[in-house]
Each structure stands twice: as structure tokens, then as C-alpha cells.
Write a protein that holds these residues in place. Structure first.
Motif, PDB file in Angstrom:
ATOM      1  N   PRO A 427       0.807  -1.232   0.000  1.00  0.00           N
ATOM      2  CA  PRO A 427       0.000   0.000   0.000  1.00  0.00           C
ATOM      3  C   PRO A 427       0.833   1.272   0.000  1.00  0.00           C
ATOM      4  CG  PRO A 427      -0.955  -1.587   1.500  1.00  0.00           C
ATOM      5  CD  PRO A 427       0.356  -2.163   1.055  1.00  0.00           C
ATOM      6  N   ASP A 428       1.947   1.269   0.746  1.00  0.00           N
ATOM      7  CA  ASP A 428       2.789   2.468   0.751  1.00  0.00           C
ATOM      8  C   ASP A 428       3.365   2.756  -0.632  1.00  0.00           C
ATOM      9  OD1 ASP A 428       2.553   3.586   3.178  1.00  0.00           O
ATOM     10  OD2 ASP A 428       4.392   2.758   4.040  1.00  0.00           O
ATOM     11  N   ALA A 429       3.813   1.728  -1.317  1.00  0.00           N
ATOM     12  CA  ALA A 429       4.377   1.918  -2.658  1.00  0.00           C
ATOM     13  C   ALA A 429       3.310   2.416  -3.633  1.00  0.00           C
ATOM     14  CB  ALA A 429       4.988   0.612  -3.160  1.00  0.00           C
ATOM     15  N   GLN A 430       2.116   1.838  -3.556  1.00  0.00           N
ATOM     16  CA  GLN A 430       1.032   2.271  -4.442  1.00  0.00           C
ATOM     17  C   GLN A 430       0.588   3.693  -4.105  1.00  0.00           C
ATOM     18  OE1 GLN A 430       0.102   0.785  -7.035  1.00  0.00           O
ATOM     19  NE2 GLN A 430       0.762  -1.348  -6.779  1.00  0.00           N
ATOM     20  N   SER A 431       0.595   4.049  -2.798  1.00  0.00           N
ATOM     21  CA  SER A 431       0.176   5.385  -2.398  1.00  0.00           C
ATOM     22  C   SER A 431       1.133   6.441  -2.945  1.00  0.00           C
ATOM     23  CB  SER A 431       0.099   5.471  -0.873  1.00  0.00           C
ATOM     24  OG  SER A 431      -0.270   6.774  -0.464  1.00  0.00           O
ATOM     25  N   ARG A 432       2.420   6.175  -2.883  1.00  0.00           N
ATOM     26  CA  ARG A 432       3.391   7.137  -3.428  1.00  0.00           C
ATOM     27  C   ARG A 432       3.201   7.301  -4.939  1.00  0.00           C
ATOM     28  NH1 ARG A 432       6.849   4.500   0.329  1.00  0.00           N
ATOM     29  NH2 ARG A 432       7.560   3.078  -1.325  1.00  0.00           N
ATOM     30  N   ALA A 433       2.927   6.208  -5.635  1.00  0.00           N
ATOM     31  CA  ALA A 433       2.707   6.301  -7.085  1.00  0.00           C
ATOM     32  C   ALA A 433       1.426   7.065  -7.410  1.00  0.00           C
ATOM     33  CB  ALA A 433       2.646   4.895  -7.684  1.00  0.00           C
ATOM     34  N   ILE A 434       0.384   6.882  -6.582  1.00  0.00           N
ATOM     35  CA  ILE A 434      -0.880   7.585  -6.829  1.00  0.00           C
ATOM     36  C   ILE A 434      -0.722   9.084  -6.622  1.00  0.00           C
ATOM     37  CG2 ILE A 434      -3.217   7.893  -5.933  1.00  0.00           C
ATOM     38  CD1 ILE A 434      -3.279   4.880  -5.413  1.00  0.00           C
ATOM     39  N   HIS A 435       0.007   9.466  -5.578  1.00  0.00           N
ATOM     40  CA  HIS A 435       0.181  10.895  -5.312  1.00  0.00           C
ATOM     41  C   HIS A 435       1.142  11.557  -6.291  1.00  0.00           C
ATOM     42  CE1 HIS A 435      -1.758   9.875  -1.446  1.00  0.00           C
ATOM     43  NE2 HIS A 435      -2.119  11.155  -1.447  1.00  0.00           N
ATOM     44  N   ARG A 436       1.815  10.794  -7.112  1.00  0.00           N
ATOM     45  CA  ARG A 436       2.617  11.372  -8.188  1.00  0.00           C
ATOM     46  C   ARG A 436       1.776  11.683  -9.416  1.00  0.00           C
ATOM     47  NH1 ARG A 436       6.086   8.612 -10.672  1.00  0.00           N
ATOM     48  NH2 ARG A 436       7.617  10.249 -11.123  1.00  0.00           N
ATOM     49  N   ILE A 437       0.621  11.054  -9.533  1.00  0.00           N
ATOM     50  CA  ILE A 437      -0.239  11.299 -10.684  1.00  0.00           C
ATOM     51  C   ILE A 437      -1.470  12.131 -10.316  1.00  0.00           C
ATOM     52  CG2 ILE A 437       0.471   9.157 -11.788  1.00  0.00           C
ATOM     53  CD1 ILE A 437      -2.145   7.918 -10.891  1.00  0.00           C
ATOM     54  N   TRP A 438      -1.707  12.342  -9.022  1.00  0.00           N
ATOM     55  CA  TRP A 438      -2.863  13.129  -8.577  1.00  0.00           C
ATOM     56  C   TRP A 438      -2.341  14.203  -7.626  1.00  0.00           C
ATOM     57  CZ3 TRP A 438      -7.539  14.104 -10.118  1.00  0.00           C
ATOM     58  CH2 TRP A 438      -8.505  14.578  -9.253  1.00  0.00           C
ATOM     59  N   VAL A 439      -2.001  15.362  -8.197  1.00  0.00           N
ATOM     60  CA  VAL A 439      -1.378  16.454  -7.446  1.00  0.00           C
ATOM     61  C   VAL A 439      -2.373  17.603  -7.360  1.00  0.00           C
ATOM     62  CG1 VAL A 439       0.573  18.043  -7.326  1.00  0.00           C
ATOM     63  CG2 VAL A 439       0.886  15.762  -8.294  1.00  0.00           C
ATOM     64  N   ASP A 440      -2.728  17.979  -6.139  1.00  0.00           N
ATOM     65  CA  ASP A 440      -3.660  19.098  -5.921  1.00  0.00           C
ATOM     66  C   ASP A 440      -4.965  18.900  -6.686  1.00  0.00           C
ATOM     67  OD1 ASP A 440      -1.817  20.284  -4.272  1.00  0.00           O
ATOM     68  OD2 ASP A 440      -1.005  21.590  -5.842  1.00  0.00           O
ATOM     69  N   GLU A 441      -5.464  17.663  -6.626  1.00  0.00           N
ATOM     70  CA  GLU A 441      -6.723  17.303  -7.297  1.00  0.00           C
ATOM     71  C   GLU A 441      -6.658  17.583  -8.801  1.00  0.00           C
ATOM     72  OE1 GLU A 441     -10.084  19.009  -5.407  1.00  0.00           O
ATOM     73  OE2 GLU A 441      -9.755  17.970  -3.509  1.00  0.00           O
ATOM     74  N   THR A 442      -5.489  17.448  -9.361  1.00  0.00           N
ATOM     75  CA  THR A 442      -5.285  17.593 -10.802  1.00  0.00           C
ATOM     76  C   THR A 442      -4.550  16.368 -11.305  1.00  0.00           C
ATOM     77  OG1 THR A 442      -5.150  20.001 -10.589  1.00  0.00           O
ATOM     78  CG2 THR A 442      -4.302  19.033 -12.616  1.00  0.00           C
ATOM     79  N   ILE A 443      -5.060  15.768 -12.369  1.00  0.00           N
ATOM     80  CA  ILE A 443      -4.450  14.562 -12.908  1.00  0.00           C
ATOM     81  C   ILE A 443      -3.244  14.929 -13.765  1.00  0.00           C
ATOM     82  CG2 ILE A 443      -5.851  14.445 -15.004  1.00  0.00           C
ATOM     83  CD1 ILE A 443      -4.905  11.467 -12.794  1.00  0.00           C
ATOM     84  N   VAL A 444      -2.147  14.222 -13.547  1.00  0.00           N
ATOM     85  CA  VAL A 444      -0.968  14.366 -14.406  1.00  0.00           C
ATOM     86  C   VAL A 444      -1.096  13.315 -15.507  1.00  0.00           C
ATOM     87  CG1 VAL A 444       1.545  14.411 -14.502  1.00  0.00           C
ATOM     88  CG2 VAL A 444       0.361  15.159 -12.426  1.00  0.00           C
ATOM     89  N   GLN A 445      -1.612  13.744 -16.639  1.00  0.00           N
ATOM     90  CA  GLN A 445      -2.017  12.805 -17.681  1.00  0.00           C
ATOM     91  C   GLN A 445      -0.893  11.900 -18.178  1.00  0.00           C
ATOM     92  OE1 GLN A 445      -5.043  12.356 -18.362  1.00  0.00           O
ATOM     93  NE2 GLN A 445      -5.250  11.412 -20.365  1.00  0.00           N
ATOM     94  N   PRO A 446       0.298  12.412 -18.491  1.00  0.00           N
ATOM     95  CA  PRO A 446       1.347  11.498 -18.975  1.00  0.00           C
ATOM     96  C   PRO A 446       1.713  10.438 -17.945  1.00  0.00           C
ATOM     97  CG  PRO A 446       1.915  13.774 -19.491  1.00  0.00           C
ATOM     98  CD  PRO A 446       0.746  13.814 -18.564  1.00  0.00           C
ATOM     99  N   ARG A 447       1.803  10.816 -16.673  1.00  0.00           N
ATOM    100  CA  ARG A 447       2.143   9.836 -15.650  1.00  0.00           C
ATOM    101  C   ARG A 447       1.021   8.848 -15.416  1.00  0.00           C
ATOM    102  NH1 ARG A 447       5.480  12.772 -10.740  1.00  0.00           N
ATOM    103  NH2 ARG A 447       7.351  13.267 -11.943  1.00  0.00           N
ATOM    104  N   TRP A 448      -0.225   9.305 -15.567  1.00  0.00           N
ATOM    105  CA  TRP A 448      -1.352   8.392 -15.399  1.00  0.00           C
ATOM    106  C   TRP A 448      -1.292   7.274 -16.437  1.00  0.00           C
ATOM    107  CZ3 TRP A 448      -5.212   6.642 -12.490  1.00  0.00           C
ATOM    108  CH2 TRP A 448      -6.257   5.960 -13.105  1.00  0.00           C
ATOM    109  N   LYS A 449      -0.992   7.624 -17.665  1.00  0.00           N
ATOM    110  CA  LYS A 449      -0.906   6.604 -18.712  1.00  0.00           C
ATOM    111  C   LYS A 449       0.222   5.620 -18.428  1.00  0.00           C
ATOM    112  CE  LYS A 449      -2.849   9.564 -22.343  1.00  0.00           C
ATOM    113  NZ  LYS A 449      -2.615  10.203 -23.662  1.00  0.00           N
TER     114      LYS A 449
END
Length: 569
Positions: A427-449
Motif C-alpha cells: 500500500p505504501d508503494a502504491q500510495s506514493r505512485a498515486i500521489h505522483r499522478i494526482w497532485v492538488d486534485e489535478t491529474i498528471v495525464q502522462p504519468r497516469w498513462k
């Protein structure tokens, strides 16, 4: 006698030439210059250049060193000014106006004036604007300010089409669509490069998606246009000649509203004749306090206007140059930085760079497809600047940077810490990856893909391992000697359940991450907002994504202990 006549004729001819040379050379040269300018304007398709400009000498004397002023190319649609109507003519008809003959140079009162060559009597056809629709009744018009994105709902109309299959009879001869494509009440139908139909009023610079072919609609929109310009005049809002008005018909609870906004091509922003506040303009961005910041939002909405109505526009060269600079910077940042702020992946930016190079051939020309391409890209980059607080003291410089407070991994509930231990730290590893693609309630589209591609590959591997483990457990339970060993049987069944759970969860999660959530930023943002509002927030998503890996590990541990237990016994 014959020689006397010849001398007289020669002297008379010499006198004529001398008189003409000294008295009429200015007029002759003027006519020649006018004819040359007229021919050049016809070749260039610019009949308006035939009129004399101030400072341009049409005499034999060259004009004093005056720089030739060239007007900059604008994205504004050229304005058609309504010509004056001739007395006795009917509006909406073509009026032939003959050019008047020049004055008689042989008359006594004009004998001292230079001789002017008579100009041909060419009839000039001037198209009068169609008459305004005479309203049979006065409608109540409600004007409300809107923004092009997302309140011009062109893509949500879903106009039904007759589903009855029938043959269409084509009349003999070449197909003539001029009647269907003719202007209706002064509104010219235009076709968007994507195929949408919209209408343009060339004499008042108005665009709309409303179907003005309906008699009531055309009366309402004409009244709305007059009201909008009248309200702007009352509000003392200056309107440049290039300003365009856009109207959108909005129906809410059986009440009709006319949404409006004005587009300024000099400043490249949209504006209204009243104060305006809207969450649609803010685009879910918090903390907007400065005019220099909100300008990027207005820039983005301006390019959305051009994107919606690209027809009849000339693509300025400076726009293409600016766009190329922006794309080149994004490409260089993608290459040299892992925290690039560009809203596109490196391969997408490289494709854009090649596309922008092709736009150079369309500069200063009326190409609606090229205008649409430039407007779409400029809108996306302007919106990225607005979201990242470009030019502000707290501007986001890295894609991981949070403007509203950094994510603290230590502030977790006790249940999340316990689950992190049970699930082997996944869960910690997945949480860090999620917060890299969801910053300030804005999706980082390239990282999401990239994130979706990575976890999809992992899930495919988990399904293979789970299938192999399940087959091994079933084979182990089929051994007769194992049936008498209760602890080994229990551990084998536990391993089978974990392997089955990992397989099922992997398939369910893979089905949830469908193609729409891969490509659509709106769908991804909606999904992430829904997860963030759950009881555990985004940590619940991290727990779900950790299940396939954790169950597979627990299954492997159980299988190992069951085999070890059976061998010991």
C-alpha cells in the motif's frame, strides 16, 4: 500645294503632342498608375486596395519617403460593412451603380484644369445586406454570461435524426446545394472541420450554434444580438471593430436563456459587459487572486472560441512561431527533466513538433483546419499555465510540487499502518505512485498513462503466477498421502484461496481500468475524485491495487509451508 498641306499637318501634330505633353502628362500617368494598381489588386484578390491610401502619390512626382504600413494579420473574421442603399432600391437586392463621367475638359470653366482621361462606365455590383427579420412578436430575451468551455455544449446536443431508411432522389443534372447553403435572415451557415453546423452573421460579427433556420429562433437571436450590443454601449465597454459576439441557446426548466461572451482579437481574451464570477472559468483551480493569473484562463477560453468557430479566419504567422516555441520548450523539458510540467507525453510532444512545422505553409491564409489545430494546441498549453500558476509567486515548477500543502505520508490512521504490514508494504508503494499522478486534485495525464500501463503489465504477470500456483495446489491435494495430513491440507487450501483471490482481483481491476479511463482526462479526474471522497481517501485505492500482489505472496507462503509440513511429517 501638297507640300504645304504636309507641313501644316506636321506642325499641327507637333502642337498637339507638345500641348498634351505639357498639360496632360500628370493625368495620363495618374490613370496608368490607377490601372496598374487595379490589376495588381485583382491578381491578389484584394479589391479594397483599389481605393487610394493616404500618402500614396498618384502623380508623376514620387511620394516622399513614407514607410508602407502593412496591417498585422489577425484571427478576426473580416467584417462585411453594409453599403449605403440607393434611393428607390430594395434591400436585399444587387444595385448597379455606374461610375460618373469626369468633367468636360473642353468647357470654358475647366479650360485651365489638366486634361483627364475619361474612365470607362463600368457598372459596380454591390451586394446589399439582407433585410432584418421583421419580428411578428417581441420575445423576452434573457442574456447571461458564459464561457466557451464547457458551457457551449456543442458535443452534448445529440440532435435526433430520422431513422427511417429511404431512397433519396437526385434530380437530373449537376447537384445544386446553393439553396440549402444560402444565408438565412443574414446568417451564413458554416461547417466546422469536425462536421458541426454553426451560423455566422457577417455584418455584426456574431457566431452561434442555434439553428436560425427556425423562424422563431432567428427572431429571438436577432433581438439578443441587438440587446447585447446595446448593453455593452450602456456599460461603456469599448468594442474594437474586430470584437466578435458568440451566443448559446440554453434551456433550463422550460426557460430560455441566451448565453453570451465577446472575443477580443487584439488582446486575445474573452470578456463580458458585466462583472462575472464562475467556477467554470476557474476550472477547479483554487487560490486565484491576481488578474495576471486569471488572464491565462481567459486566454484559454479565447482559443476555445477560435477552436469552436475556425472558419473564415486567416492564421497569423506569429501564432505559429509562438506555438512552435512553446512545443519546442516542452519537448526539451521532457527530454532533460523527469518532472516536466508539459501536459503531454514525450512521444506526443514530438508528434506535435512535426505537426507545427507543417502549419508554416498555412500562415497568412484562410485555412480553417490549420486554424483549428493551432487553436486546440494553444488552448491546452494556456490552460496548463493557468493550472500551474504561471507568473505568480507560488508557481508550480515541478509536476510533483503541491501548491496547497505537501502530502504527508506519516499522517496515516492506525488501520492503514496495520494493513501496510499485512500486505507486505505494497500500500505504501502504491500510495506514493498515486500521489505522483494526482497532485492538488489535478491529474498528471502522462504519468497516469504510464502508471496504468505498468500496473496492467503487473496484473498480467500475477494472473499467470496465480494460475500456476492454483494448478500446483490442486495437484498437491490430489496426492493420497497428503489427505491424512490435516495441517498440510489446510495450508494447501489456504494457498489455493489466495491464488484464486489474486486471480479474480486482478481480472476485476483490469476490467475497471478500461480504455475510457486510459485516454480521457475528465473520466480519470472523476474517478480519482470519487475515490478521494471515500472513507479512507486515496489510500483505499492504494489498498485495492495492493491486493493482487499481497494475495499472491500469502498464497506462496502457504504453499511453501504446506509442502514443508508434509515433507517433515
Amino acid at each position: 500645294m501638297r507640300e504645304g498641306h504636309i507641313r501644316m499637318f506636321i506642325s499641327w501634330l507637333r502642337l498637339i503632342i507638345k500641348t498634351t505633353a505639357f498639360r496632360s502628362y500628370r493625368s495620363l500617368l495618374s490613370v496608368l498608375l490607377r490601372l496598374m494598381r487595379h490589376c495588381q489588386s485583382v491578381v491578389d484578390g484584394k479589391e479594397g486596395d483599389f481605393r487610394e491610401r493616404p500618402g500614396l502619390a498618384l502623380s508623376s512626382q514620387p511620394a516622399t519617403n513614407q514607410p508602407e504600413s502593412t496591417l498585422p494579420v489577425s484571427l478576426a473574421v473580416p467584417l462585411l460593412e453594409a453599403p449605403l442603399q440607393i434611393q428607390g432600391s430594395q434591400p436585399g437586392t444587387n444595385v448597379q451603380m455606374p461610375i460618373p463621367e469626369p468633367y468636360d475638359t473642353q468647357s470654358p470653366q475647366n479650360s485651365a484644369a489638366p486634361v483627364s482621361m475619361p474612365e470607362p462606365n463600368i457598372p459596380v455590383v454591390m451586394a446589399m445586406p439582407p433585410p432584418p427579420a421583421a419580428p411578428a412578436q417581441t420575445f423576452v430575451i434573457n442574456l447571461t454570461p458564459i464561457v466557451p468551455e464547457p458551457q457551449v455544449r456543442r458535443y452534448d446536443r445529440h440532435v435526433p435524426v430520422d431513422s427511417v431508411y429511404d431512397e433519396f432522389e437526385v434530380k437530373k443534372g449537376p447537384l445544386d446545394c446553393s439553396e440549402e447553403l444560402a444565408a438565412v435572415g443574414g446568417w451564413e451557415p458554416l461547417t466546422h472541420p469536425e462536421g458541426a453546423l454553426f451560423f455566422y452573421q457577417p455584418y455584426k460579427r456574431v457566431f452561434t450554434d442555434a439553428d436560425v433556420r427556425d423562424p422563431d429562433t432567428v427572431v429571438k437571436i436577432d433581438q439578443a444580438v441587438e440587446m447585447a450590443y446595446e448593453e455593452a454601449r450602456r456599460a461603456n465597454v469599448p468594442l474594437d471593430p474586430s470584437v466578435e459576439l458568440a451566443l448559446e441557446l440554453i434551456v433550463e426548466e422550460d426557460v430560455e436563456y441566451w448565453g453570451y461572451y465577446l472575443a477580443d482579437h487584439e488582446r486575445r481574451v474573452i470578456f463580458w459587459f458585466e462583472d462575472y464570477k464562475s467556477f467554470d472559468l476557474m476550472n477547479n483551480v483554487r487560490g486565484v487572486k491576481r488578474k495576471s493569473h486569471v488572464k491565462y484562463a481567459l486566454d484559454s477560453q479565447y482559443w476555445r472560441h477560435i477552436e469552436l468557430f475556425p472558419n473564415r479566419r486567416v492564421l497569423p504567422e506569429d501564432i505559429v512561431v509562438t506555438l512552435k516555441e512553446v512545443v519546442m520548450h516542452a519537448h526539451a523539458e521532457n527530454i532533460t527533466s523527469e518532472t516536466c510540467l508539459a501536459p503531454f507525453a514525450p512521444n506526443e510532444v514530438a508528434s506535435m513538433l512535426g505537426l507545427v512545422d507543417l502549419l508554416k505553409d498555412s500562415t497568412n491564409k484562410e485555412r480553417e483546419h490549420s486554424v483549428w489545430i493551432a487553436a486546440r494546441l494553444m488552448r491546452l498549453f494556456c490552460n496548463a499555465k493557468f493550472v500551474n500558476f504561471c507568473g505568480q509567486p507560488g508557481a508550480r515548477l515541478d509536476v510533483d510540487q503541491s501548491l496547497y500543502g505537501e502530502y504527508d505520508t506519516r499522517s496515516k490512521k492506525i488501520i492503514l499502518r496495520v494493513m501496510n504490514v499485512i500486505l507486505f508494504g505494497s500500500p505504501d508503494a502504491q500510495s506514493r505512485a498515486i500521489h505522483r499522478i494526482w497532485v492538488d486534485e489535478t491529474i498528471v495525464q502522462p504519468r497516469w498513462k504510464d502508471f496504468i500501463d505498468r500496473i496492467t503489465t503487473e496484473w498480467n504477470g500475477y494472473t499467470i503466477f496465480s494460475t500456476v500456483m492454483l494448478a500446483v495446489d490442486i495437484s498437491f491435494l490430489a496426492v493420497p498421502a497428503v489427505a491424512t495430513q490435516t495441517p498440510a491440507v489446510v495450508l494447501a487450501y489456504l494457498s489455493s484461496l489466495c491464488a484464486m483471490g489474486s486471480l479474480v482481483v486482478s481480472l476485476i481491476l483490469a476490467g475497471q481500468v478500461n480504455n475510457s479511463r486510459r485516454g480521457s482526462a475528465a473520466a480519470v479526474a472523476s474517478f480519482m475524485v470519487g475515490m478521494s471522497r471515500s472513507m479512507l481517501g486515496l489510500e483505499s485505492l492504494a489498498l485495492m491495487l495492493s491486493l493482487p500482489f499481497a494475495l499472491l505472496i500469502w498464497g506462496s507462503v502457504s504453499e511453501f509451508h504446506s509442502t514443508d509440513r508434509w515433507l517433515i511429517i
